[in-house]
Scaffold this motif. Structure first.
Motif, short mmCIF file in Angstrom:
data_model
loop_
_atom_site.label_atom_id
_atom_site.label_comp_id
_atom_site.label_asym_id
_atom_site.label_seq_id
_atom_site.Cartn_x
_atom_site.Cartn_y
_atom_site.Cartn_z
N SER A 1 -5.34 -9.67 6.05
CA SER A 1 -4.99 -8.86 7.21
C SER A 1 -5.40 -7.40 6.95
CB SER A 1 -3.51 -8.99 7.54
OG SER A 1 -2.74 -8.79 6.39
N LYS A 2 -5.50 -6.66 8.04
CA LYS A 2 -6.06 -5.30 7.98
C LYS A 2 -5.39 -4.43 6.92
CE LYS A 2 -5.76 -2.60 11.72
NZ LYS A 2 -6.22 -1.96 12.98
N ASP A 3 -4.07 -4.55 6.79
CA ASP A 3 -3.38 -3.65 5.85
C ASP A 3 -3.61 -4.01 4.38
OD1 ASP A 3 -1.90 -5.96 5.90
OD2 ASP A 3 0.05 -4.96 5.97
N GLN A 4 -4.26 -5.12 4.12
CA GLN A 4 -4.56 -5.49 2.72
C GLN A 4 -5.99 -5.13 2.31
OE1 GLN A 4 -3.57 -9.68 3.40
NE2 GLN A 4 -1.97 -9.47 1.85
N VAL A 5 -6.80 -4.77 3.30
CA VAL A 5 -8.24 -4.60 3.04
C VAL A 5 -8.50 -3.55 1.97
CG1 VAL A 5 -10.40 -3.76 4.06
CG2 VAL A 5 -9.02 -5.43 5.30
N GLU A 6 -7.88 -2.38 2.10
CA GLU A 6 -8.18 -1.29 1.16
C GLU A 6 -7.77 -1.64 -0.27
OE1 GLU A 6 -10.08 1.62 1.67
OE2 GLU A 6 -10.52 0.34 3.39
N SER A 7 -6.62 -2.32 -0.43
CA SER A 7 -6.20 -2.70 -1.80
C SER A 7 -7.19 -3.68 -2.41
CB SER A 7 -4.83 -3.35 -1.83
OG SER A 7 -4.07 -3.00 -0.74
N VAL A 8 -7.70 -4.61 -1.60
CA VAL A 8 -8.67 -5.58 -2.11
C VAL A 8 -9.96 -4.87 -2.52
CG1 VAL A 8 -10.14 -7.54 -1.45
CG2 VAL A 8 -7.70 -7.56 -0.88
N ILE A 9 -10.44 -3.97 -1.67
CA ILE A 9 -11.66 -3.23 -1.98
C ILE A 9 -11.48 -2.39 -3.25
CG2 ILE A 9 -13.18 -1.35 -1.18
CD1 ILE A 9 -12.80 -2.48 1.68
N ARG B 1 0.85 -1.19 0.00
CA ARG B 1 0.00 0.00 0.00
C ARG B 1 0.89 1.24 0.00
NH1 ARG B 1 -4.83 0.76 0.83
NH2 ARG B 1 -4.57 2.56 2.14
N ALA B 2 0.39 2.29 -0.66
CA ALA B 2 1.15 3.54 -0.67
C ALA B 2 1.31 4.05 0.76
CB ALA B 2 0.43 4.57 -1.52
N GLU B 3 2.50 4.59 1.06
CA GLU B 3 2.81 5.10 2.41
C GLU B 3 1.80 6.16 2.86
OE1 GLU B 3 5.72 4.28 4.28
OE2 GLU B 3 6.05 2.70 2.81
N ASN B 4 1.33 6.93 1.88
CA ASN B 4 0.49 8.08 2.24
C ASN B 4 -1.01 7.77 2.24
OD1 ASN B 4 0.25 7.77 -0.47
ND2 ASN B 4 0.85 9.85 -1.04
N SER B 5 -1.38 6.49 2.16
CA SER B 5 -2.81 6.18 2.28
C SER B 5 -3.04 5.32 3.51
CB SER B 5 -3.33 5.49 1.02
OG SER B 5 -2.50 4.41 0.68
N PRO B 6 -3.36 5.98 4.63
CA PRO B 6 -3.49 5.26 5.90
C PRO B 6 -4.68 4.30 5.89
CG PRO B 6 -4.28 7.50 6.15
CD PRO B 6 -3.70 7.40 4.77
N LYS C 1 -2.96 -10.87 -9.24
CA LYS C 1 -1.83 -10.01 -9.63
C LYS C 1 -1.31 -9.17 -8.47
CE LYS C 1 -2.81 -9.62 -14.55
NZ LYS C 1 -3.85 -8.96 -15.34
N ILE C 2 -2.17 -8.83 -7.51
CA ILE C 2 -1.67 -8.06 -6.36
C ILE C 2 -1.31 -8.98 -5.18
CG2 ILE C 2 -2.80 -5.91 -7.05
CD1 ILE C 2 -4.84 -6.46 -4.68
N GLY C 3 -1.25 -10.27 -5.43
CA GLY C 3 -0.73 -11.19 -4.42
C GLY C 3 -1.75 -11.81 -3.50
N ILE C 4 -3.04 -11.63 -3.81
CA ILE C 4 -4.08 -12.25 -2.98
C ILE C 4 -4.25 -13.70 -3.43
CG2 ILE C 4 -6.54 -12.19 -2.36
CD1 ILE C 4 -4.85 -9.85 -1.24
N ARG C 5 -4.17 -14.63 -2.48
CA ARG C 5 -4.17 -16.04 -2.85
C ARG C 5 -5.37 -16.85 -2.37
NH1 ARG C 5 -1.35 -14.36 -5.89
NH2 ARG C 5 0.70 -15.02 -6.63
N GLY C 6 -6.15 -16.32 -1.52
CA GLY C 6 -7.29 -17.09 -1.01
C GLY C 6 -8.61 -16.43 -1.33
N VAL C 7 -9.34 -17.00 -2.29
CA VAL C 7 -10.64 -16.44 -2.67
C VAL C 7 -11.66 -17.57 -2.73
CG1 VAL C 7 -11.91 -15.21 -4.48
CG2 VAL C 7 -9.52 -14.63 -4.06
N THR C 8 -12.81 -17.37 -2.13
CA THR C 8 -13.90 -18.35 -2.20
C THR C 8 -15.06 -17.72 -2.96
OG1 THR C 8 -13.27 -19.15 -0.01
CG2 THR C 8 -15.42 -19.83 -0.83
#
Ligand code: AKG
Length: 145
Positions: free
Chosen positions: A84-92, A3-8, A39-46
Motif C-alpha cells: 500500500s502507498k504508505d509502505q512504499v517509501e520504507s520499502v524503497i 513510517r516516521a510521522e514527519n516523513s510525508p 524484518k520490517i513486516g513485508i511479506r510478499g516478495v517475488t
C-alpha cells in the motif's frame, strides 16, 4: 511497517492505493534485501532471475570505443513487491540500504501503480488481499467483515 510521522508520503503520479516496487538488483545482494524486508513486516516478495544492462551497456567501466552488444547482458535479480502507498517509501529505503555498494551496476527501482490485488485463496480484494494473513481462520472469517 511504521513510517516516521514527519516523513510525508510523496505525491506519486498517478495516485493509487497500491504500488508495485520493482527492483533490478545484484543477485548476491538479494538475500540481504529480502531479510531486511521481512524484518520490517513485508511479506510478499517475488523474485526472478533476469539479464540486462543499463547505461553502461553491460560493462562495469566506461571504455572509449566500447560497443553495445547483445552478449553484454549481465545476471540480475528482479524483485517485485506490491504494497500500500504508505509502505512504499520504507520499502524503497530498505532496498537502497541493503542493495547499494556505490559501484556501477547497483541497479534500479521502478514504482508502478497497481489497480487491485486479489487473493486467489479467498477472492478477497484490495486491502484485505494485501494484508498478509493466512490459514483456516481467515477463510472462515471471509464474508463476515
Ligand atoms: C550497466 O550496464 O549499466 C551496468 O551497470 C553494468 C555493470 C553491472 O551491472 O555490473
Amino acid at each position: 511497517v511504521v513510517r516516521a510521522e514527519n516523513s510525508p508520503v510523496p505525491d506519486y503520479v498517478p495516485d493509487s492505493k497500491f504500488y508495485k516496487v520493482e527492483a533490478i538488483l545484484r543477485p548476491w545482494r538479494v538475500p540481504h534485501v529480502s531479510s531486511a524486508l521481512l524484518k520490517i513486516g513485508i511479506r510478499g516478495v517475488t523474485v526472478s532471475d533476469v539479464r540486462g544492462f543499463g547505461a553502461q551497456g553491460g560493462s562495469s567501466e566506461r571504455q572509449a570505443g566500447s560497443e553495445f552488444s547483445e552478449d553484454n547482458f549481465l545476471a540480475k535479480v528482479k524483485m517485485e513487491i506490491v504494497v500500500s502507498k504508505d509502505q512504499v517509501e520504507s520499502v524503497i529505503e530498505k532496498i537502497i540500504e541493503e542493495a547499494r555498494t556505490g559501484e556501477i551496476g547497483d541497479g534500479k527501482i521502478f514504482l508502478l501503480p497497481v489497480s487491485d490485488i486479489i487473493r486467489v485463496r479467498t477472492g478477497e480484494r484490495g486491502e484485505k488481499a494485501e494484508r498478509m494473513t493466512g490459514g483456516q481462520a481467515d477463510i472462515i472469517s471471509v464474508g463476515s467483515n
